[in-house]
Each structure stands twice: as C-alpha cells, then as structure tokens.
Design a protein around this motif. Sequence first.
Motif, PDB file in Angstrom:
ATOM      1  N   ASP A 638       0.831  -1.213   0.000  1.00 44.91           N
ATOM      2  CA  ASP A 638       0.000   0.000   0.000  1.00 44.91           C
ATOM      3  C   ASP A 638       0.861   1.258   0.000  1.00 44.91           C
ATOM      4  OD1 ASP A 638      -2.378  -1.401  -0.001  1.00 44.91           O
ATOM      5  OD2 ASP A 638      -2.566  -1.402   2.174  1.00 44.91           O
ATOM      6  N   ALA A 639       1.944   1.221   0.788  1.00 43.68           N
ATOM      7  CA  ALA A 639       2.815   2.393   0.873  1.00 43.68           C
ATOM      8  C   ALA A 639       3.500   2.671  -0.459  1.00 43.68           C
ATOM      9  CB  ALA A 639       3.856   2.181   1.965  1.00 43.68           C
ATOM     10  N   ALA A 640       4.000   1.620  -1.112  1.00 43.81           N
ATOM     11  CA  ALA A 640       4.668   1.807  -2.401  1.00 43.81           C
ATOM     12  C   ALA A 640       3.721   2.413  -3.418  1.00 43.81           C
ATOM     13  CB  ALA A 640       5.223   0.471  -2.897  1.00 43.81           C
ATOM     14  N   TRP A 641       2.489   1.902  -3.460  1.00 37.19           N
ATOM     15  CA  TRP A 641       1.520   2.416  -4.441  1.00 37.19           C
ATOM     16  C   TRP A 641       1.105   3.847  -4.110  1.00 37.19           C
ATOM     17  CZ3 TRP A 641       0.383   0.633  -9.066  1.00 37.19           C
ATOM     18  CH2 TRP A 641      -0.711   1.157  -9.745  1.00 37.19           C
ATOM     19  N   ALA A 642       0.856   4.118  -2.835  1.00 37.05           N
ATOM     20  CA  ALA A 642       0.439   5.461  -2.433  1.00 37.05           C
ATOM     21  C   ALA A 642       1.518   6.487  -2.765  1.00 37.05           C
ATOM     22  CB  ALA A 642       0.130   5.485  -0.936  1.00 37.05           C
ATOM     23  N   LEU A 643       2.776   6.154  -2.518  1.00 42.31           N
ATOM     24  CA  LEU A 643       3.860   7.078  -2.852  1.00 42.31           C
ATOM     25  C   LEU A 643       3.918   7.319  -4.354  1.00 42.31           C
ATOM     26  CD1 LEU A 643       6.606   5.737  -0.422  1.00 42.31           C
ATOM     27  CD2 LEU A 643       5.518   7.994  -0.328  1.00 42.31           C
ATOM     28  N   GLY A 644       3.700   6.286  -5.134  1.00 45.69           N
ATOM     29  CA  GLY A 644       3.669   6.470  -6.583  1.00 45.69           C
ATOM     30  C   GLY A 644       2.531   7.369  -7.012  1.00 45.69           C
ATOM     31  N   GLU A 645       1.367   7.195  -6.383  1.00 45.49           N
ATOM     32  CA  GLU A 645       0.202   8.041  -6.689  1.00 45.49           C
ATOM     33  C   GLU A 645       0.510   9.500  -6.394  1.00 45.49           C
ATOM     34  OE1 GLU A 645      -3.364   8.957  -8.068  1.00 45.49           O
ATOM     35  OE2 GLU A 645      -3.057   6.832  -7.729  1.00 45.49           O
ATOM     36  N   ILE A 646       1.144   9.750  -5.256  1.00 46.11           N
ATOM     37  CA  ILE A 646       1.449  11.135  -4.865  1.00 46.11           C
ATOM     38  C   ILE A 646       2.459  11.758  -5.815  1.00 46.11           C
ATOM     39  CG2 ILE A 646       2.486  12.574  -3.061  1.00 46.11           C
ATOM     40  CD1 ILE A 646       1.373  10.501  -1.022  1.00 46.11           C
ATOM     41  N   VAL A 647       3.558  11.051  -6.043  1.00 48.65           N
ATOM     42  CA  VAL A 647       4.640  11.635  -6.842  1.00 48.65           C
ATOM     43  C   VAL A 647       4.224  11.818  -8.291  1.00 48.65           C
ATOM     44  CG1 VAL A 647       7.009  11.288  -7.638  1.00 48.65           C
ATOM     45  CG2 VAL A 647       6.381  10.688  -5.299  1.00 48.65           C
ATOM     46  N   ALA A 648       3.490  10.851  -8.837  1.00 49.19           N
ATOM     47  CA  ALA A 648       3.112  10.915 -10.252  1.00 49.19           C
ATOM     48  C   ALA A 648       2.152  12.053 -10.542  1.00 49.19           C
ATOM     49  CB  ALA A 648       2.489   9.594 -10.685  1.00 49.19           C
ATOM     50  N   THR A 649       1.445  12.546  -9.521  1.00 52.12           N
ATOM     51  CA  THR A 649       0.435  13.574  -9.763  1.00 52.12           C
ATOM     52  C   THR A 649       0.800  14.946  -9.233  1.00 52.12           C
ATOM     53  OG1 THR A 649      -0.689  12.879  -7.727  1.00 52.12           O
ATOM     54  CG2 THR A 649      -1.464  11.907  -9.785  1.00 52.12           C
ATOM     55  N   SER A 650       1.847  15.026  -8.401  1.00 51.37           N
ATOM     56  CA  SER A 650       2.111  16.313  -7.755  1.00 51.37           C
ATOM     57  C   SER A 650       2.958  17.246  -8.613  1.00 51.37           C
ATOM     58  CB  SER A 650       2.805  16.088  -6.408  1.00 51.37           C
ATOM     59  OG  SER A 650       4.114  15.596  -6.616  1.00 51.37           O
ATOM     60  N   GLY A 651       4.098  16.746  -9.085  1.00 48.29           N
ATOM     61  CA  GLY A 651       4.981  17.598  -9.881  1.00 48.29           C
ATOM     62  C   GLY A 651       5.582  18.744  -9.107  1.00 48.29           C
ATOM     63  N   SER A 652       5.575  18.668  -7.784  1.00 50.52           N
ATOM     64  CA  SER A 652       6.082  19.783  -6.978  1.00 50.52           C
ATOM     65  C   SER A 652       7.579  19.654  -6.763  1.00 50.52           C
ATOM     66  CB  SER A 652       5.371  19.806  -5.621  1.00 50.52           C
ATOM     67  OG  SER A 652       5.767  18.687  -4.856  1.00 50.52           O
ATOM     68  N   ALA A 653       8.209  20.761  -6.433  1.00 52.18           N
ATOM     69  CA  ALA A 653       9.644  20.764  -6.180  1.00 52.18           C
ATOM     70  C   ALA A 653       9.974  19.881  -4.979  1.00 52.18           C
ATOM     71  CB  ALA A 653      10.127  22.189  -5.936  1.00 52.18           C
ATOM     72  N   ALA A 654       9.103  19.905  -3.957  1.00 52.39           N
ATOM     73  CA  ALA A 654       9.346  19.084  -2.767  1.00 52.39           C
ATOM     74  C   ALA A 654       9.393  17.606  -3.133  1.00 52.39           C
ATOM     75  CB  ALA A 654       8.251  19.334  -1.733  1.00 52.39           C
ATOM     76  N   THR A 655       8.517  17.202  -4.039  1.00 53.12           N
ATOM     77  CA  THR A 655       8.501  15.810  -4.474  1.00 53.12           C
ATOM     78  C   THR A 655       9.746  15.488  -5.279  1.00 53.12           C
ATOM     79  OG1 THR A 655       6.094  15.791  -4.521  1.00 53.12           O
ATOM     80  CG2 THR A 655       7.212  14.099  -5.800  1.00 53.12           C
ATOM     81  N   ASN A 656      10.113  16.378  -6.188  1.00 44.75           N
ATOM     82  CA  ASN A 656      11.285  16.131  -7.030  1.00 44.75           C
ATOM     83  C   ASN A 656      12.560  15.974  -6.207  1.00 44.75           C
ATOM     84  OD1 ASN A 656       9.703  16.238  -9.289  1.00 44.75           O
ATOM     85  ND2 ASN A 656      10.116  18.397  -9.718  1.00 44.75           N
ATOM     86  N   ASN A 657      12.646  16.696  -5.105  1.00 43.37           N
ATOM     87  CA  ASN A 657      13.830  16.600  -4.256  1.00 43.37           C
ATOM     88  C   ASN A 657      13.955  15.227  -3.593  1.00 43.37           C
ATOM     89  OD1 ASN A 657      14.507  19.236  -4.838  1.00 43.37           O
ATOM     90  ND2 ASN A 657      13.484  20.084  -3.036  1.00 43.37           N
ATOM     91  N   LYS A 658      12.823  14.545  -3.431  1.00 44.36           N
ATOM     92  CA  LYS A 658      12.826  13.241  -2.779  1.00 44.36           C
ATOM     93  C   LYS A 658      12.855  12.095  -3.786  1.00 44.36           C
ATOM     94  CE  LYS A 658       9.946  15.002   1.036  1.00 44.36           C
ATOM     95  NZ  LYS A 658      10.865  14.813   2.168  1.00 44.36           N
ATOM     96  N   LEU A 659      12.794  12.433  -5.067  1.00 39.49           N
ATOM     97  CA  LEU A 659      12.548  11.409  -6.069  1.00 39.49           C
ATOM     98  C   LEU A 659      13.661  10.378  -6.166  1.00 39.49           C
ATOM     99  CD1 LEU A 659      10.572  10.367  -8.057  1.00 39.49           C
ATOM    100  CD2 LEU A 659      11.393  11.988  -9.754  1.00 39.49           C
ATOM    101  N   ALA A 660      14.909  10.803  -6.079  1.00 37.52           N
ATOM    102  CA  ALA A 660      16.014   9.850  -6.200  1.00 37.52           C
ATOM    103  C   ALA A 660      15.942   8.794  -5.096  1.00 37.52           C
ATOM    104  CB  ALA A 660      17.345  10.578  -6.162  1.00 37.52           C
ATOM    105  N   THR A 661      15.670   9.259  -3.876  1.00 37.15           N
ATOM    106  CA  THR A 661      15.566   8.322  -2.760  1.00 37.15           C
ATOM    107  C   THR A 661      14.380   7.389  -2.931  1.00 37.15           C
ATOM    108  OG1 THR A 661      16.590   9.918  -1.270  1.00 37.15           O
ATOM    109  CG2 THR A 661      15.309   8.131  -0.268  1.00 37.15           C
ATOM    110  N   LEU A 662      13.251   7.943  -3.397  1.00 33.82           N
ATOM    111  CA  LEU A 662      12.069   7.116  -3.585  1.00 33.82           C
ATOM    112  C   LEU A 662      12.293   6.072  -4.680  1.00 33.82           C
ATOM    113  CD1 LEU A 662       9.269   9.817  -3.280  1.00 33.82           C
ATOM    114  CD2 LEU A 662       9.763   7.978  -1.674  1.00 33.82           C
ATOM    115  N   LEU A 663      12.936   6.469  -5.759  1.00 32.37           N
ATOM    116  CA  LEU A 663      13.245   5.505  -6.812  1.00 32.37           C
ATOM    117  C   LEU A 663      14.101   4.371  -6.258  1.00 32.37           C
ATOM    118  CD1 LEU A 663      13.961   7.909  -9.815  1.00 32.37           C
ATOM    119  CD2 LEU A 663      12.178   6.157  -9.739  1.00 32.37           C
TER     120      LEU A 663
END
Length: 869
Positions: A638-663
């Motif tokens: 559930d956590a993996a999917w929810a994080l994907g849902e958030i990141v794929a739809t937000s496009g915010s700078a805060a999300t982009n800064n965390k993207l490498a770690t999330l990947l």
Amino acid sequence: MAYSQGVKRFAIVLGLLTSALASRPAGAFNFDWSGAVDVDAEGLDSDLPKNRLDAVTALLGHDISLTKDRLLDRALHDDEITVRHAAAKGLGAGGVVEAVPLMIDWLADIDPKTRIVAADALGDIGGADATAALVRSLGDIEPVVRQHAVRSLGAIGKRGNVSVVIAIIPRLDDDKVEVKREAIEQLESLGDRRAVIPLVGRFTDGTPGIVTAAVRAIGKLGDRSAVPALTRLLNDSREDIKTAAVASLGQLGALDALDALTEQLAVGSQAYRDKVAYALGQIAAAPGSGKAGEDAMRTLVASLADPTKRRGAREALAIAGKAAVPALVLHLEGRLPGDPTTAVELLAAAADPRATAALTSELERSRVPMPTVLRSLGATADPAALVPMLGALTNKDATIRLAAMDALRPILGRDARAGDVLVEHLADEDPEIRVLAAEYLGILATPSATPRLIALSGPGNPPRLRLASIDALGQISAATHAPTATTQLLAILKEGAPELHRAAAAALAYATDPAALPALIALVEQVPKDAPTRAEIVRALGATLRAHHDPAGIRALGKLVKDGNVRVALAAIAGLASADATADAATLRGLVDSAAADRQRAAVWALGELHDVQAIDVIGTALTPRADRLQSDRLAGDAAWALGEIVATSGSAATNNKLATLLDRWLYATQFGGWAAAVNGTGAVARVLVAIPAAQRAQILGAEHRKSLLEHAAFHKSRLVRLNAIVALAALDGDDVTRDLVAMAQTDPSPHVRAQAATALATRVGSASVKTALAAIADTDADGDVKAAAKAALVGAKPVLPRTDWRNFYVVDPSADDAAVRQEPYFVHTSDGLVWATYTDARGEIASEHLPADTTGAAVHPGSRELEY
C-alpha cells in the motif's frame, strides 16, 4: 456499475523489505544482511557433509547477491559431490556469471552427473562463454549429457540468442532417440524458421515418435513452405503420423491443402475424420481462404446431417467462428442440408448479426426449441433483434418468456421501447422475470420505472426482487440525478432488512443527492454502535460527499476514523478520500504513525488518493516491515503504491527533491520485496516515469536505477512485476530497452506480458527491426490476444485514458467465513497496462479514486491467477 459486481482474487508473498530501508543510501541495492548470512554460512565449516549441504540450502534462501561469494569460494570446491552440485544449481538459478569458468571446467569432468549439472547451470546463466562451451558439449560421449546441453542451449535461445538454432539442428541426426527428440522440442519452442527444412528431413526418420514430433513442430513454426511435405504425409499408412500432419496443416492455415483434406473426411477412423474436420475449420476461417474456404464450410455444414459426422463437424464449425456463419445461414434458409438445432447453437457462439434475419424466421418454425433460438438471437447483439425478442416476451409460456428475458441483455442498448415493455413485466407472474425486468430497467436507466421500483423495493416483496429494484434505483439516479428514490433508500437503511443495507448504501452513493446528507449524518448517531448498518451508512455518506463538499459531513467522518467498529472506521477513512478532505490529511498521517494495522493501511491508501505531498515521509516509514511477514507486505505494498500516486500527480519541487531516494526504495522493493511491495514498487516507478517529461527521465533515473529496471524488473519471476516493468521501460529511450521489450514480446511465458510488450513497442515501429519483430509475432504467436496486440502496435500507439474514475469492488463477502480477518490478495490490471497489487480490507473490498474510466470487474483478479496470467 461497480457496486453490483463481485470479483475474486489471490496472491503470493515473495519476500520482505527490511528495516534498513529508511536509512540506506541512494543507489545501494543490497542491505546488510551479513549477520543472517554469516549464521547460515557457519555450517560450511562442519565436518559432516549433511550439515554442509544444509548450509548451502539455507544460503540459497537468501538473495544470491548476498551469498554468492561463499558459494563460489567454498561450496563449489567442497569435497562432497552433493554439496558441490547443490551450490552449482543454486548459482545457476541465480544467474551468477562468476560461476561460468568453473562450470565450463566441469563439462570435462569424468562423472556424467557433474557434466549434467554444469550443462544445466550454464543454460540458466547464459552468455557467450556458456553458449560456446555447451555447443562443444553437444559432442559428449554420453547421450544424457548431449540431451541436457541441447536443453540448455534452448533456454539460452529463448532469452534472445538465436544463434543456438544452428548448433542444435545437427542434433536432429543424433544416434540416440532422446537427443533427437530434445532437439525437436527445443527447435519448436524457439520458433526459428531456419529449422523447417531440417525438421522436414526427419519426416523419413525410422522412429515413428520422431516423425510425429517433427510434424507437430512444423505446425508450431508457422512456415507454410512445409505444406507440400505435410500434404504428402496424408498418404502415409500410419494414422498417428497422418493425424499429426492434419493438425499441423490446420495450424498453418494451409489453403493449398483444403482439397486434399476434404478427401480425407471419408477415410480412416472416426477420431481421424474428426481431426480432419477440425483442420478444415481452422483453414477455412483463415483470411483469404476464398471460394475454397467457403466450399469447405458448406461441406462441414452438410456433414451435420450425418449423426456419425456431426461431432467433428460441429467442433470444426465452432473453431471457424464467424467464417461459418454464411454456410449455417444457408442451411437455415433451406439451401443446404445439415442439422438446424446444431446450426442455431453454433450461431449463438458465432454472435454474428448476419444471422439475425435467419434466426428471426426460425422463431416462427418449430424445428428448434424456441429458447435455443432466442439465445442465439440475443447473442447477435443486433438492435434489429429487439422487436422479435420483445414479441417473445408476450408468449403465454413462462419458460419462453424467461428465455427471451435472458437473451435480451446483449441487445438492450438504450432503446425506450424496451423500457416500456419491461415496466409491464415488473408485474409478471414469474418471479425471475420480475427480477430481470428490474435489473434491465436499471441498465436502461428508465426514469418512468422509478415509482414501480420504489414500490417493489419495499416490504412484502421477495428479497431478490427488492435487491434488484434497489440496484436499479441507484443506476437510474446515477444517470438522471433525480432524487425521487432518496427517501425510500434512507428508509431501507434505517429500518430495512440487513441484507438490503449494502445495496441501499450503494444506490445512495450513485444518487449523490445532497438532501440525503443531514439524514445520513443523523443515522450514524442513531444506529446502535455495533450494528453492521453503520458502516453502510458511512459508506453512503462518503460517496455523497464525493459530489457535494459538505463541512458537516466531513467533520462527521473525521470523528469516525477512530470508531471502535473497524468497518465503520475504514468506511470513514475512505469517505475522507472520496470527499477530497485535504484538511484532514494530518489526522490520517497520525493514523499511519500509531493506529492498528487495518486503519494504518487504510490511512496510507487514503493519503495516496488525496495526493498529500506532506505524507511522503510518514508513508515511507510504512515500508519498514513488522514481525508478521504478510502484514508487512500488505502495508509495504500500500505504501509503495500510495507514494507512486502522490509523486506521479504532484509535480512539486518538494517531491522532485525526494525522487532519487524514492526511486531507490521502489526498486529495492522490486528486487527484494514481498508480493505486493515488488509489484507496486515497480508500478510506482512506471507511473512516475510516465508522468515526468521525456526530456527529464534520463536525468532523474540514474544508471543504477536503469540497470535495476533492465536486469531485475524486466525479467523478474513475478509476471505482474514484469507487466509494470514494461510500462516503465516503454517510457525510456535506448536500444537496450527496445531489445528487452522485443525479447519479452517474443519469448515471455505469460501471454499477458507478451501482449503488453508488443503494445509498448507501438512507439518504436519506426525501427525496421521492431516492425519485423511485431509482424512475426502477429503471424506466429500461439495466443490470439498477443497476435492482436502486435497487429495493433504496427498501426501505432493508442491514447491512454487518464486515471480519473472511482471504483469500489466487493471482492469478498464479509459475512462469509472469516473474510474480515483473511484480507485476501488481489491485483487490478488496467487498460494503461499498470498492475496494482493489494489486499482486501476488513470489509472485503478494494477501492480507488483514480482508475481509468474503462476499468470493470474484469480487470480484477485473484492473486492466485498470477501463476497462469
């Protein structure tokens, strides 16, 4: 509508995430499990061979990247042969290339068993050195070693090295039957047409089993140049060989053999003649069969008149499908002999509107039972069949009326004439007809039926009729937004039988009448705390808030997320997601931190649905497993999917800064996670790559991440992971990506994976090699859906529907057995190619606020189906 659909599903837990996930540096794909590995490796020092063998078995239970050094340095050189062989098999299965040099040495060992183990391991590992060594082993003095070498070369060939075909072909002349048979089987599975002529050469082999195997392989290879040789075999005296030749001619769609096969209908055993008929059906159904095909269809239809030929002809006409329709219609019109009952039944399976007129005329005859004709007429899905079908509803015989009602479903459309007739049948004397009439009026969304349906949903009516009427009221309300049924539905929720509550709540959910909100809020307080109805009331409240943002309703849901009744709490959490209650995200984040498992999972899901960027860190902690392996996978997935849902739809700078770690985290879950974590980790990567502008993908996806996708996701043991990996790879450029997609489209054992890979290649059809590969797949793949996907890909990519629709699937009956505790695993494979793996909640449901609009119950599967998906 989703509320009336019941779907089943299941899953397999493949592994675990570890607590080191939260602190692991980006790019490091192995956690420090050295402590556990060291403990298991201690057995390698034992003086007892059994203990050392047990140690090897234990080490192979870990990821091979963590244990390969110990296996290579110690176990492969153990004094005990069983220990060495066990280590070699494990290293081979793990694809450890460092084992190749020693395995090549083992191919010269004096012990044939050791040479066999080495050949098998080299086949698992592959590569140029392994391939060359296996080719040399094709000359081994022991037939069983040669057989294993052929099998291993075939395994390497299935992974894309087509050069092995040339090495395998000479083994068709081996002096041992088992080696020749293995060579035939491997050449058949590789599907390379260079093997056609050598295989035809085996038609004169002195061993009948080899001849039949070669003939069957020719049919699978799809090369029609072998048709003359196969046709000559029809004159062979051995019926088993003739039967194999007939089957291959059918598979090849051998138009040139139609006349010769037609002659064979009169010779041989009944089983042989049935095979001939079946092959005629296959060939005549092939595009371009022309007059010869039409003549063959007429011959088969005429054969229906002979009871001794009927079974074979029926099967042949069934496989011919729509190609048989003109000949079947000619028979019903009296212009061909045959059997009318069989013809009508075959037309039901063909589902072709060209048969409508003939079937309508058949209604007026008494040759075929009227219910049989009605079923076939309904199967045409032809609007022209509506009037005769409605006419059959006036028949005095209830059996015929019921057959007409059953057959009416495919041709309902939105024709008001059907609605008027169906309203009358709400009073039919047959209770099943009344139930179907109510159901169909809901499908038609007939507003004029509302008063009658309200009456039928009330006390004094049979429960099934009440349920059908309630469902229909919900569908009519959804289509018309008319609030006329709200009062009745609220009354059912308040005072009706418990078995009606779910249907009433669903109907209110689709009606979305804002006038119902105060009553629903009051009902939650009035109903006893332990009553099952409360969860249904909360469900209706949340769904209504989806369309009408009401502060009082949202406040009511916020209070209920910690309700003592877990089903009420889960419905409230889902309601906050439905209502887009972003102001309550902080409450949900608190549940992730401290709530019990069910509420924790629901809160993670809801935060994903709310696209709450501030929840990324707290959801990330949910990727840390607990002591219970299954619970860990539920939450991690559930956590993996929810994080994907958030990141794929937000496009915010805060999300982009965390993207490498999330990947990094998602791809670790892909490689080492449990069932849902691995599937959803890959799915999250795919969603993010698709959402990111193409120019930025290469910048964000580092070399290690790309390598992990290509090596660990694209060829993962889970078919669902591979499906998500295809979506991710399709978003990337590069010849290596194209090569992997082509390989998956050609050789993956899963037809769904092959079809999805073919679809993904649609954006690469500008490449001549891709176009050639897709054309070959469209021509030769054994699965019809894969062929269709390849043909569609040759035309170009189709638009993908956005993920904007709400779906709620009741996949487990919460009143049955221990469904509320079981929380079964399921997966949803949607039209954009993504697979979402999840588990039902304590209510026996799965839901999403963000799915493509064409998602139905057909997209939902038990996790157990992954094994054949």
